[in-house]
Structure formats: C-alpha cells, structure tokens
Design a protein around this motif. Structure first.
Motif, PDB file in Angstrom:
ATOM      1  N   ASN A   1       0.829  -1.201   0.000  1.00  0.00           N
ATOM      2  CA  ASN A   1       0.000   0.000   0.000  1.00  0.00           C
ATOM      3  C   ASN A   1       0.869   1.258   0.000  1.00  0.00           C
ATOM      4  N   GLN A   2       2.001   1.202   0.706  1.00  0.00           N
ATOM      5  CA  GLN A   2       2.923   2.332   0.709  1.00  0.00           C
ATOM      6  C   GLN A   2       3.482   2.569  -0.699  1.00  0.00           C
ATOM      7  N   VAL A   3       3.806   1.482  -1.406  1.00  0.00           N
ATOM      8  CA  VAL A   3       4.305   1.607  -2.782  1.00  0.00           C
ATOM      9  C   VAL A   3       3.235   2.228  -3.677  1.00  0.00           C
ATOM     10  N   PHE A   4       1.993   1.707  -3.567  1.00  0.00           N
ATOM     11  CA  PHE A   4       0.903   2.260  -4.386  1.00  0.00           C
ATOM     12  C   PHE A   4       0.718   3.749  -4.099  1.00  0.00           C
ATOM     13  N   MET A   5       0.786   4.114  -2.831  1.00  0.00           N
ATOM     14  CA  MET A   5       0.634   5.522  -2.450  1.00  0.00           C
ATOM     15  C   MET A   5       1.728   6.368  -3.102  1.00  0.00           C
ATOM     16  N   ASN A   6       2.979   5.895  -3.060  1.00  0.00           N
ATOM     17  CA  ASN A   6       4.083   6.638  -3.659  1.00  0.00           C
ATOM     18  C   ASN A   6       3.882   6.827  -5.152  1.00  0.00           C
ATOM     19  N   LEU A   7       3.550   5.745  -5.867  1.00  0.00           N
ATOM     20  CA  LEU A   7       3.450   5.800  -7.320  1.00  0.00           C
ATOM     21  C   LEU A   7       2.277   6.669  -7.775  1.00  0.00           C
ATOM     22  N   ILE A   8       1.124   6.508  -7.134  1.00  0.00           N
ATOM     23  CA  ILE A   8      -0.040   7.305  -7.539  1.00  0.00           C
ATOM     24  C   ILE A   8       0.166   8.769  -7.173  1.00  0.00           C
ATOM     25  N   ASN A   9       0.766   9.015  -6.015  1.00  0.00           N
ATOM     26  CA  ASN A   9       1.081  10.397  -5.635  1.00  0.00           C
ATOM     27  C   ASN A   9       1.994  11.058  -6.664  1.00  0.00           C
ATOM     28  N   ASN A  10       3.020  10.332  -7.107  1.00  0.00           N
ATOM     29  CA  ASN A  10       3.943  10.879  -8.104  1.00  0.00           C
ATOM     30  C   ASN A  10       3.231  11.165  -9.425  1.00  0.00           C
ATOM     31  N   ALA A  11       2.317  10.270  -9.809  1.00  0.00           N
ATOM     32  CA  ALA A  11       1.566  10.494 -11.045  1.00  0.00           C
ATOM     33  C   ALA A  11       0.693  11.746 -10.928  1.00  0.00           C
ATOM     34  N   ILE A  12       0.067  11.929  -9.772  1.00  0.00           N
ATOM     35  CA  ILE A  12      -0.749  13.127  -9.559  1.00  0.00           C
ATOM     36  C   ILE A  12       0.121  14.380  -9.604  1.00  0.00           C
ATOM     37  N   ASP A  13       1.295  14.309  -8.960  1.00  0.00           N
ATOM     38  CA  ASP A  13       2.209  15.461  -8.979  1.00  0.00           C
ATOM     39  C   ASP A  13       2.572  15.843 -10.410  1.00  0.00           C
ATOM     40  N   ALA A  14       2.862  14.829 -11.245  1.00  0.00           N
ATOM     41  CA  ALA A  14       3.243  15.108 -12.636  1.00  0.00           C
ATOM     42  C   ALA A  14       2.092  15.747 -13.406  1.00  0.00           C
ATOM     43  N   LEU A  15       0.871  15.281 -13.143  1.00  0.00           N
ATOM     44  CA  LEU A  15      -0.282  15.794 -13.876  1.00  0.00           C
ATOM     45  C   LEU A  15      -0.748  17.152 -13.372  1.00  0.00           C
ATOM     46  N   GLU A  16      -0.353  17.521 -12.168  1.00  0.00           N
ATOM     47  CA  GLU A  16      -0.772  18.807 -11.621  1.00  0.00           C
ATOM     48  C   GLU A  16       0.057  19.971 -12.144  1.00  0.00           C
ATOM     49  N   GLU A  17       1.149  19.666 -12.870  1.00  0.00           N
ATOM     50  CA  GLU A  17       1.926  20.742 -13.463  1.00  0.00           C
ATOM     51  C   GLU A  17       1.070  21.469 -14.502  1.00  0.00           C
ATOM     52  N   PRO A  18       1.214  22.793 -14.643  1.00  0.00           N
ATOM     53  CA  PRO A  18       0.443  23.527 -15.654  1.00  0.00           C
ATOM     54  C   PRO A  18       0.716  22.994 -17.051  1.00  0.00           C
ATOM     55  N   ASP A  19      -0.287  23.063 -17.917  1.00  0.00           N
ATOM     56  CA  ASP A  19      -0.123  22.593 -19.294  1.00  0.00           C
ATOM     57  C   ASP A  19       1.047  23.281 -19.985  1.00  0.00           C
ATOM     58  N   ASN A  20       1.833  22.449 -20.686  1.00  0.00           N
ATOM     59  CA  ASN A  20       2.944  22.938 -21.512  1.00  0.00           C
ATOM     60  C   ASN A  20       4.033  23.645 -20.719  1.00  0.00           C
ATOM     61  N   SER A  21       4.067  23.435 -19.402  1.00  0.00           N
ATOM     62  CA  SER A  21       5.121  24.095 -18.630  1.00  0.00           C
ATOM     63  C   SER A  21       5.722  23.183 -17.579  1.00  0.00           C
ATOM     64  N   ALA A  22       5.483  21.880 -17.715  1.00  0.00           N
ATOM     65  CA  ALA A  22       6.010  20.941 -16.729  1.00  0.00           C
ATOM     66  C   ALA A  22       7.514  20.817 -16.876  1.00  0.00           C
ATOM     67  N   THR A  23       8.172  20.596 -15.759  1.00  0.00           N
ATOM     68  CA  THR A  23       9.623  20.483 -15.761  1.00  0.00           C
ATOM     69  C   THR A  23      10.020  19.106 -15.267  1.00  0.00           C
ATOM     70  N   ALA A  24      10.913  18.449 -15.952  1.00  0.00           N
ATOM     71  CA  ALA A  24      11.434  17.153 -15.513  1.00  0.00           C
ATOM     72  C   ALA A  24      12.932  17.158 -15.728  1.00  0.00           C
ATOM     73  N   GLY A  25      13.683  17.142 -14.640  1.00  0.00           N
ATOM     74  CA  GLY A  25      15.130  17.126 -14.736  1.00  0.00           C
ATOM     75  C   GLY A  25      15.685  18.381 -15.380  1.00  0.00           C
TER      76      GLY A  25
END
Length: 336
Positions: free
Chosen positions: A198-222
């Motif tokens: 459950n901790q793993v699922f929480m981490n992965l889904i949280n990370n996916a939400i974080d990535a999707l919450e970035e504003p359109d066309n302005s997300a930063t990765a690395g």
C-alpha cells in the motif's frame, strides 16, 4: 659486538613503539568508522521516518478533506431534523389534547407546521444523514485496510483492495481535474506485506498526480521543459495475472514524461525533480526495496518526454520459503 647488540635493541624498541603507534591509530580509525556507521544508520532511520511522516501527512490531509463533506451533511441537516421533530411533537400533542372535540385547533397546528412538507422533507434529511455517516464509516475502514497495524507479518491479501483503499485516501487530490481509470483483471490473492505494498501504491499514484498537476505545456522534468499530452489528465491502473504464477500492476499517466537521464535515476536514493522541501527523494528507492528485496518481485519505469510515464510491478503469488523466515528483519513500511 656489544655496540651492535645495543643498536639492535634500540631499533627493536623503535619498531615496537611504531607498531604500538600504528595499532593505536588503527584502533582510533576503527572507532571513528564505527561512530560514522552508527551516525549513518541514525541518519538513514531519520530519513526513512521523514518519508513515513510525509506520507502520513498526505493521508491525514486527504482524509480530513474527505470526512469534511459527510460531517457537513450531518451538522447541516441536524437543525432541520430538530425543527421537524418539534413540529411533529406539536401535532401529536394537539391531537392528544383536542381531537376530535377540538378539531379546529388541530387543523391550525397542521397548517402552522406544514405537515405535508415535514413528512416529505424528514425522510430526505434522514437519508442525507445516513449517507454522511456511512461515508465516515467507510473512510475509517479504508484507512484501517490501507495500513493494518494488526497485520505486520506476511499474509495472503487482495492487492486490488489495497489499490482501491489508496485511491479513496487520495481522492481529494485528483477528483477535481484528473480521471482515474481502473482496469482490474481477475487476480488471485498473493502472499505479501500488504501495508508495505500500500505504501508503494501511495508513492506511485502520488507521483503520477504530482506530474499531472503541473500547468499545461510548462512541466519540468530534470530541468527540461516538457509538454504534457493533450486532452484530459488521466491515470490508468491495470492489474493482470501472469502465466508464471505472478501478478502485474501497472500505473500509467499521460503527464510530461521524463528525460532519459531522469528515467535512469528515478530509483536512486535522494534523487528528485521536485522543488526543494517538497520531496525527500526516498519514495521510489524505498518502493524498489519493498518490491525487490522484501517481496522478490521487480519494478521498472518506462517513460518518454511528452508521452507520460509508466511504472510496472511484478510480484510472485507465493513467496520463497526463506522470505517467510527472515525477510521481515527490516521493513520500511509507513508506521503510524
């Protein structure tokens, strides 16, 4: 001859002193190494606790938001329930005192309290109160299922229930603008530490939400500006049974994705693309340890810039015998 012997004795004493000095230096260095190892261990435990507390804070925040609505249902409707009950008591009292001898008084009370409206509205309010109470009960049960204090050992469990519990706890984070699609296959129950998974699922889904919450066309990765895929923000969670007596869980998002360098480093301890103070960089490294070391499975990440990210977990249905006997010597699960 005597001088030669004396010279040898002097050199022997010098050698003994040097050996003693070197021995003392080695002893001091060994003590320093032991102290350093202990300090590193304390630091590791502290960082793990930080990660656990971070997840606990996210869970509590989500639950507080989710419980707030049903509580408002209940508190908002209680005054109307009290008013309707008082009106019903007035009607009953009027009937007891005047009917049938004083029918006019009864009719006046009926007009005053609008009995028809009360009879129509009271069941609706009671239904709302029931829904709110059931929602609170379900959230409490979900939290208990997500992290089972009474089940610290490896047991047979339904991992799809764990995924559903995780989604309930994170519902407040994604319900407004992210669509979550669950495509669950028919899975057997597996032997696992369900609270760790459950901790793993929480981490992965949280990370996916974080990535999707970035504003359109302005997300930063690395450090790179990456465009998100067009269309509605979406997370897809699939489960399937594999032929080799294993099960697979896949969590995908249509976020901005990752550069090859970031993809290669996502499981490194302390590596994070989040802003300072937002992430510890331990969530994915802990998840990898839980999956690969504690459950003899594997977790892989695939991603391309602008094409989203996918994490795939494969787990055995049954654990090797040695895992049951000694795998729980160190379990980095959330501890509440």
């Amino acid at each position: 001859m005597t001088d030669r012997i004396q010279e040898l004795e002097d050199r022997n004493r010098e050698l003994e002193q040097k050996v003693a000095q070197l021995t003392q230096q080695l002893t001091d260095q060994d003590k320093q190494l032991q102290d350093s190892l202990q300090e590193l261990h304390r630091l590791q435990q502290h960082l793990l606790q930080m990660e656990k507390m971070s997840m606990l804070g996210q869970m509590v925040s989500g639950i507080s938001h989710e419980i707030n609505n049903p509580i408002n249902f209940i508190y908002g409707n209680l005054p109307y329930v009290e008013e309707h009950v008082e009106d019903l008591f007035k009607v009953l009292e009027a009937y007891q005192e005047g009917y049938p001898d004083n029918a006019e008084a009864v009719e006046e009370i009926l007009e005053e309290v609008e009995l028809d409206y009360v009879l129509e509205d009271l069941p609706r309010i009671m239904g709302s109160l029931k829904v709110g109470a059931e929602r609170i009960r379900d959230l409490v049960l979900t939290l208990r299922n997500f992290y089972r204090l009474d089940e610290p050992d490896m047991k047979v469990a339904d991992i799809q229930e764990g995924l559903e519990s995780t989604l309930v706890l994170l519902n407040n984070r994604y319900k407004q603008n992210i669509e979550v699609v669950c495509e669950f296959g028919k899975l057997p129950k597996i032997e696992c530490y369900i609270n760790q998974l459950n901790q793993v699922f929480m981490n992965l889904i949280n990370n996916a939400i974080d990535a999707l919450e970035e504003p359109d066309n302005s997300a930063t990765a690395g450090g790179e500006k990456l465009e998100r895929q067009p269309g509605k923000r979406k997370i897809i969670i699939t489960t399937e049974a594999l032929e080799n007596n294993q099960v697979a869980i896949t969590i995908s998002d249509n976020g901005p994705g990752m550069s090859p360098d970031v993809e290669n480093r996502v499981f490194e301890p302390f590596f994070t693309t989040k802003a300072m103070g937002v992430g510890t960089g331990l969530g994915l490294s802990i998840s990898k340890k839980i999956i690969e070391e504690n459950h003899h499975g594997k977790i892989v990440c695939t991603s391309q810039p602008t094409q989203g990210s996918t994490f795939r977990i494969e787990l055995p249905v049954s654990q090797p015998k040695e895992a049951e006997e000694g795998a729980d010597s160190e379990k980095p699960a959330v501890q509440v």
